[in-house]
Design an enzyme around this catalytic site. Structure first.
Site, PDB file in Angstrom:
ATOM      1  N   GLY A  52       0.791  -1.154  -0.024  1.00  0.00           N
ATOM      2  CA  GLY A  52      -0.030  -0.023   0.055  1.00  0.00           C
ATOM      3  C   GLY A  52       0.666   1.234   0.038  1.00  0.00           C
ATOM      4  CD  GLN A  82       3.249   5.417   2.785  1.00  0.00           C
ATOM      5  OE1 GLN A  82       2.418   5.056   2.234  1.00  0.00           O
ATOM      6  NE2 GLN A  82       4.143   4.923   3.431  1.00  0.00           N
ATOM      7  CB  CYS A  85       4.723   2.263   7.890  1.00  0.00           C
ATOM      8  SG  CYS A  85       4.383   3.591   7.002  1.00  0.00           S
ATOM      9  CG  LEU A  86       6.402   0.927   1.889  1.00  0.00           C
ATOM     10  CD1 LEU A  86       5.784   1.161   0.721  1.00  0.00           C
ATOM     11  CD2 LEU A  86       7.674   0.095   1.679  1.00  0.00           C
ATOM     12  CG  HIS A 123      -1.161   1.431   7.276  1.00  0.00           C
ATOM     13  ND1 HIS A 123      -0.277   1.020   8.320  1.00  0.00           N
ATOM     14  CD2 HIS A 123      -0.224   2.276   6.492  1.00  0.00           C
ATOM     15  CE1 HIS A 123       0.997   1.563   7.940  1.00  0.00           C
ATOM     16  NE2 HIS A 123       0.954   2.346   6.811  1.00  0.00           N
ATOM     17  CD  GLU A 124      -1.093   2.801   2.790  1.00  0.00           C
ATOM     18  OE1 GLU A 124      -0.721   3.769   2.536  1.00  0.00           O
ATOM     19  OE2 GLU A 124      -0.493   1.771   2.874  1.00  0.00           O
ATOM     20  CG  HIS A 139       0.226   6.880   5.535  1.00  0.00           C
ATOM     21  ND1 HIS A 139       1.222   7.290   6.172  1.00  0.00           N
ATOM     22  CD2 HIS A 139       0.326   5.550   5.094  1.00  0.00           C
ATOM     23  CE1 HIS A 139       1.966   6.466   6.208  1.00  0.00           C
ATOM     24  NE2 HIS A 139       1.665   5.221   5.848  1.00  0.00           N
TER      25      HIS A 139
HETATM   26 ZN    ZN Z   1       2.457   3.306   6.064  1.00  0.00          ZN
END
Ligand code: ZN
Length: 164
Positions: free
Chosen positions: A46, A51, A89-90, A131-132, A135
């Site tokens: 995701g 991000q 998380c990235l 989660h996204e 963000h």
């Molecule tokens: Zn994330």
């Protein structure tokens, strides 16, 4: 398509609400293409636009196989149940934590053609969507984690490798 840099270290754009997309123009379509490539390159499941440094309400999520779902201005229309699971998380490499999420969600959004999409998801996909969408509110999973998990603890838990 081009790879974009994934921001981390709590960059300010990650910590503030993203802007609604008013018009789906070429810039938005290019951003979607780049996000697809960037997520694939990072082995993520995701990615939210902020991000990669763009404060727009756009997310993409991998629904398992090859398919990537692109959502513009997504919002959660309904939730059901509750489930605790481990997330990464990235934007927060090497950090993992247990987060409580709704077990099922119904999400409304626009697709890249500007048409309404209505998505029902449960389990891991529902978790990634939440989660996204967090963000897009400037919220990181670490803000909600019930507890952080040592990466070594994760060896036995398979889902842990997912990064969003
Ligand atoms: Zn994330």
């Amino acid at each position: 398509m081009a790879l974009r840099q994934i921001l981390n270290d709590n960059h300010p754009v990650l910590l503030k609400p993203a802007q609604e997309v008013i018009k789906i123009n070429r810039g938005v379509l290019r951003l979607l293409d780049d996000m697809n490539e960037t997520m694939r390159d990072a082995n993520g499941v995701g990615l939210a636009a902020n991000q990669v440094g763009v404060s727009k309400r756009i997310i993409i999520v991998s629904s398992g196989e090859e398919t990537v779902i692109e959502l513009i201005n997504p919002y959660c229309a309904q939730t059901e149940g509750e489930e605790v699971g481990v997330e990464g998380c990235l934007s927060l490499p090497g950090q993992y934590g247990e987060v409580s999420r709704a077990e099922k969600v119904k999400v409304k959004a626009l697709n890249r053609e500007g048409r309404d999409v209505y998505l029902e998801a449960e389990g891991l996909l529902a978790r990634i969507l939440q989660h996204e969408m967090d963000h897009l509110e400037g919220t990181l999973f670490t803000d909600k984690a019930l507890r952080m998990v040592d990466p070594e603890e994760l060896q036995s838990e398979e889902k842990s490798e997912e990064k969003t």
